[in-house]
Design a protein around this motif. Sequence first.
Motif, PDB file in Angstrom:
ATOM      1  N   SER A   1      10.438   2.170  -0.591  1.00 16.53           N
ATOM      2  CA  SER A   1      10.596   3.624  -0.486  1.00 16.53           C
ATOM      3  C   SER A   1       9.244   4.317  -0.563  1.00 16.53           C
ATOM      4  O   SER A   1       8.972   5.258   0.187  1.00 16.53           O
ATOM      5  CB  SER A   1      11.504   4.137  -1.598  1.00 16.53           C
ATOM      6  OG  SER A   1      12.767   3.532  -1.517  1.00 16.53           O
ATOM      7  N   ALA A   2       8.399   3.872  -1.472  1.00 20.63           N
ATOM      8  CA  ALA A   2       7.078   4.480  -1.618  1.00 20.63           C
ATOM      9  C   ALA A   2       6.235   4.268  -0.363  1.00 20.63           C
ATOM     10  O   ALA A   2       5.515   5.177   0.072  1.00 20.63           O
ATOM     11  CB  ALA A   2       6.366   3.902  -2.831  1.00 20.63           C
TER      12      ALA A   2
ATOM     13  N   ARG B   1       3.869   6.757   4.318  1.00 20.40           N
ATOM     14  CA  ARG B   1       3.659   6.696   5.762  1.00 20.40           C
ATOM     15  C   ARG B   1       4.170   7.970   6.442  1.00 20.40           C
ATOM     16  O   ARG B   1       3.525   8.516   7.332  1.00 20.40           O
ATOM     17  CB  ARG B   1       4.374   5.470   6.308  1.00 20.40           C
ATOM     18  CG  ARG B   1       4.074   5.172   7.724  1.00 20.40           C
ATOM     19  CD  ARG B   1       4.706   3.866   8.097  1.00 20.40           C
ATOM     20  NE  ARG B   1       4.496   3.570   9.494  1.00 20.40           N
ATOM     21  CZ  ARG B   1       4.980   2.516  10.096  1.00 20.40           C
ATOM     22  NH1 ARG B   1       5.717   1.665   9.422  1.00 20.40           N
ATOM     23  NH2 ARG B   1       4.745   2.311  11.363  1.00 20.40           N
ATOM     24  N   GLY B   2       5.332   8.457   5.995  1.00 20.44           N
ATOM     25  CA  GLY B   2       5.868   9.686   6.559  1.00 20.44           C
ATOM     26  C   GLY B   2       5.028  10.899   6.215  1.00 20.44           C
ATOM     27  O   GLY B   2       4.822  11.794   7.042  1.00 20.44           O
TER      28      GLY B   2
ATOM     29  N   VAL C   1       3.419  -5.788   4.432  1.00 19.43           N
ATOM     30  CA  VAL C   1       3.177  -6.979   3.618  1.00 19.43           C
ATOM     31  C   VAL C   1       1.939  -6.779   2.747  1.00 19.43           C
ATOM     32  O   VAL C   1       1.936  -7.135   1.559  1.00 19.43           O
ATOM     33  CB  VAL C   1       3.027  -8.230   4.519  1.00 19.43           C
ATOM     34  CG1 VAL C   1       2.708  -9.452   3.688  1.00 19.43           C
ATOM     35  CG2 VAL C   1       4.266  -8.430   5.349  1.00 19.43           C
ATOM     36  N   ASP C   2       0.891  -6.188   3.314  1.00 18.43           N
ATOM     37  CA  ASP C   2      -0.321  -5.915   2.544  1.00 18.43           C
ATOM     38  C   ASP C   2      -0.043  -4.909   1.433  1.00 18.43           C
ATOM     39  O   ASP C   2      -0.514  -5.073   0.309  1.00 18.43           O
ATOM     40  CB  ASP C   2      -1.424  -5.381   3.451  1.00 18.43           C
ATOM     41  CG  ASP C   2      -1.846  -6.395   4.494  1.00 18.43           C
ATOM     42  OD1 ASP C   2      -1.687  -7.615   4.237  1.00 18.43           O
ATOM     43  OD2 ASP C   2      -2.322  -5.967   5.568  1.00 18.43           O
ATOM     44  N   TYR C   3       0.719  -3.876   1.758  1.00 18.47           N
ATOM     45  CA  TYR C   3       1.045  -2.854   0.759  1.00 18.47           C
ATOM     46  C   TYR C   3       1.845  -3.457  -0.397  1.00 18.47           C
ATOM     47  O   TYR C   3       1.571  -3.181  -1.562  1.00 18.47           O
ATOM     48  CB  TYR C   3       1.837  -1.722   1.408  1.00 18.47           C
ATOM     49  CG  TYR C   3       2.226  -0.644   0.439  1.00 18.47           C
ATOM     50  CD1 TYR C   3       1.348   0.353   0.081  1.00 18.47           C
ATOM     51  CD2 TYR C   3       3.495  -0.631  -0.150  1.00 18.47           C
ATOM     52  CE1 TYR C   3       1.694   1.344  -0.826  1.00 18.47           C
ATOM     53  CE2 TYR C   3       3.858   0.347  -1.054  1.00 18.47           C
ATOM     54  CZ  TYR C   3       2.950   1.327  -1.384  1.00 18.47           C
ATOM     55  OH  TYR C   3       3.294   2.291  -2.292  1.00 18.47           O
ATOM     56  N   LEU C   4       2.829  -4.285  -0.083  1.00 18.37           N
ATOM     57  CA  LEU C   4       3.661  -4.885  -1.128  1.00 18.37           C
ATOM     58  C   LEU C   4       2.867  -5.844  -2.001  1.00 18.37           C
ATOM     59  O   LEU C   4       3.066  -5.887  -3.216  1.00 18.37           O
ATOM     60  CB  LEU C   4       4.856  -5.604  -0.500  1.00 18.37           C
ATOM     61  CG  LEU C   4       5.900  -4.716   0.171  1.00 18.37           C
ATOM     62  CD1 LEU C   4       6.979  -5.560   0.825  1.00 18.37           C
ATOM     63  CD2 LEU C   4       6.497  -3.742  -0.817  1.00 18.37           C
ATOM     64  N   SER C   5       1.955  -6.598  -1.407  1.00 20.05           N
ATOM     65  CA  SER C   5       1.148  -7.519  -2.215  1.00 20.05           C
ATOM     66  C   SER C   5       0.170  -6.763  -3.117  1.00 20.05           C
ATOM     67  O   SER C   5      -0.032  -7.147  -4.270  1.00 20.05           O
ATOM     68  CB  SER C   5       0.403  -8.507  -1.322  1.00 20.05           C
ATOM     69  OG  SER C   5      -0.539  -7.831  -0.518  1.00 20.05           O
TER      70      SER C   5
END
Length: 134
Positions: free
Chosen positions: A68-69, A74-75, A97-101
Amino acid sequence: MFKRFRNIRLQVLIPQVVITLAYPIIKAFSVQNNRLLYFTNGLTVIGLILVIIGVLYSMILHGDFDLSAFYLQRGARGIGRLFTRRGSDPAKQEAIVDYLSEAKEKRAEAFNYPLFLGILSLAVSAVLAWGFLS
Protein backbone atom coordinates in the motif's frame (compact mmCIF):
# COMPACT_ATOMS: atom_id res chain seq x y z
CA MET A 1 10.64 -14.17 19.19
CA PHE A 2 13.08 -13.65 22.03
CA LYS A 3 15.78 -12.55 19.57
CA ARG A 4 13.99 -9.21 19.34
CA PHE A 5 14.67 -8.51 23.02
CA ARG A 6 18.31 -7.96 22.07
CA ASN A 7 17.16 -4.95 20.06
CA ILE A 8 15.90 -3.08 23.14
CA ARG A 9 17.78 0.19 23.61
CA LEU A 10 17.65 1.76 27.06
CA GLN A 11 17.87 5.33 25.72
CA VAL A 12 14.56 4.66 23.95
CA LEU A 13 12.91 2.47 26.60
CA ILE A 14 13.46 4.68 29.67
CA PRO A 15 11.72 7.81 28.31
CA GLN A 16 8.81 5.69 27.12
CA VAL A 17 8.45 4.09 30.57
CA VAL A 18 8.47 7.54 32.18
CA ILE A 19 5.83 8.82 29.76
CA THR A 20 3.75 5.68 30.26
CA LEU A 21 3.80 6.03 34.04
CA ALA A 22 3.25 9.79 34.10
CA TYR A 23 -0.55 9.79 33.79
CA PRO A 24 -1.25 7.05 36.37
CA ILE A 25 1.11 8.65 38.89
CA ILE A 26 -0.36 12.12 38.42
CA LYS A 27 -3.88 10.69 38.66
CA ALA A 28 -3.01 8.76 41.83
CA PHE A 29 -1.52 11.80 43.58
CA SER A 30 -4.39 14.08 42.57
CA VAL A 31 -6.99 12.16 44.61
CA GLN A 32 -7.29 11.90 48.38
CA ASN A 33 -8.60 8.33 48.85
CA ASN A 34 -7.91 5.04 47.07
CA ARG A 35 -4.69 6.16 45.39
CA LEU A 36 -3.67 2.62 44.50
CA LEU A 37 -7.05 2.02 42.86
CA TYR A 38 -6.71 5.12 40.69
CA PHE A 39 -3.10 4.22 39.84
CA THR A 40 -4.19 0.71 38.80
CA ASN A 41 -7.09 2.03 36.73
CA GLY A 42 -4.87 4.57 34.97
CA LEU A 43 -2.22 1.95 34.30
CA THR A 44 -4.85 -0.39 32.85
CA VAL A 45 -6.21 2.28 30.48
CA ILE A 46 -2.74 3.29 29.32
CA GLY A 47 -1.81 -0.39 28.90
CA LEU A 48 -4.85 -1.08 26.73
CA ILE A 49 -4.13 1.93 24.54
CA LEU A 50 -0.51 0.84 24.16
CA VAL A 51 -1.53 -2.72 23.25
CA ILE A 52 -3.79 -1.41 20.47
CA ILE A 53 -1.01 0.84 19.16
CA GLY A 54 1.46 -2.04 19.51
CA VAL A 55 -0.71 -4.38 17.44
CA LEU A 56 -0.92 -1.79 14.66
CA TYR A 57 2.84 -1.19 14.85
CA SER A 58 3.39 -4.95 14.75
CA MET A 59 1.47 -5.07 11.50
CA ILE A 60 3.76 -2.37 10.14
CA LEU A 61 6.86 -4.25 11.31
CA HIS A 62 5.67 -7.42 9.61
CA GLY A 63 5.30 -5.54 6.32
CA ASP A 64 1.53 -5.71 5.98
CA PHE A 65 1.33 -2.18 4.58
CA ASP A 66 4.40 -2.21 2.31
CA LEU A 67 2.50 -2.70 -0.92
CA SER A 68 0.00 0.00 0.00
CA ALA A 69 2.80 2.41 0.87
CA PHE A 70 4.59 1.69 -2.41
CA TYR A 71 1.52 2.38 -4.53
CA LEU A 72 0.54 5.45 -2.50
CA GLN A 73 4.02 6.93 -2.96
CA ARG A 74 3.95 6.08 -6.64
CA GLY A 75 0.53 7.67 -7.05
CA ALA A 76 1.55 10.78 -5.12
CA ARG A 77 4.59 11.17 -7.35
CA GLY A 78 2.38 10.83 -10.41
CA ILE A 79 -0.04 13.47 -9.16
CA GLY A 80 2.88 15.75 -8.29
CA ARG A 81 4.30 15.28 -11.76
CA LEU A 82 0.89 16.09 -13.24
CA PHE A 83 0.62 19.43 -11.45
CA THR A 84 4.24 20.58 -11.29
CA ARG A 85 5.77 18.91 -14.35
CA ARG A 86 8.93 18.44 -12.27
CA GLY A 87 8.29 15.02 -10.76
CA SER A 88 10.60 12.08 -10.97
CA ASP A 89 11.25 10.50 -14.32
CA PRO A 90 9.05 7.42 -14.88
CA ALA A 91 12.09 5.54 -16.20
CA LYS A 92 13.93 6.13 -12.92
CA GLN A 93 11.19 4.69 -10.69
CA GLU A 94 12.37 1.84 -8.52
CA ALA A 95 10.92 -1.62 -8.90
CA ILE A 96 8.59 -2.99 -6.30
CA VAL A 97 11.05 -5.75 -5.40
CA ASP A 98 13.72 -3.17 -4.58
CA TYR A 99 11.28 -1.15 -2.49
CA LEU A 100 10.15 -4.20 -0.51
CA SER A 101 13.71 -5.34 0.19
CA GLU A 102 14.73 -1.85 1.37
CA ALA A 103 11.66 -1.64 3.63
CA LYS A 104 12.48 -5.06 5.11
CA GLU A 105 16.07 -4.00 5.82
CA LYS A 106 14.92 -0.78 7.53
CA ARG A 107 12.69 -2.58 10.02
CA ALA A 108 14.97 -5.57 10.66
CA GLU A 109 16.37 -4.15 13.90
CA ALA A 110 13.14 -2.56 15.16
CA PHE A 111 11.53 -3.41 18.49
CA ASN A 112 7.85 -3.00 19.30
CA TYR A 113 8.07 -0.80 22.41
CA PRO A 114 4.33 0.06 22.60
CA LEU A 115 3.28 -3.60 22.63
CA PHE A 116 5.96 -4.52 25.17
CA LEU A 117 5.07 -1.66 27.50
CA GLY A 118 1.34 -2.28 27.06
CA ILE A 119 1.61 -5.92 28.06
CA LEU A 120 3.92 -5.01 30.93
CA SER A 121 1.50 -2.31 32.14
CA LEU A 122 -1.44 -4.70 32.02
CA ALA A 123 0.52 -7.34 33.91
CA VAL A 124 1.56 -4.86 36.62
CA SER A 125 -1.98 -3.54 36.97
CA ALA A 126 -3.33 -7.11 37.21
CA VAL A 127 -0.83 -7.98 39.95
CA LEU A 128 -1.65 -4.79 41.84
CA ALA A 129 -5.39 -5.34 41.52
CA TRP A 130 -5.24 -8.99 42.49
CA GLY A 131 -2.66 -8.69 45.24
CA PHE A 132 -3.39 -5.42 46.95
CA LEU A 133 -6.92 -4.36 46.10
CA SER A 134 -8.82 -7.59 46.70
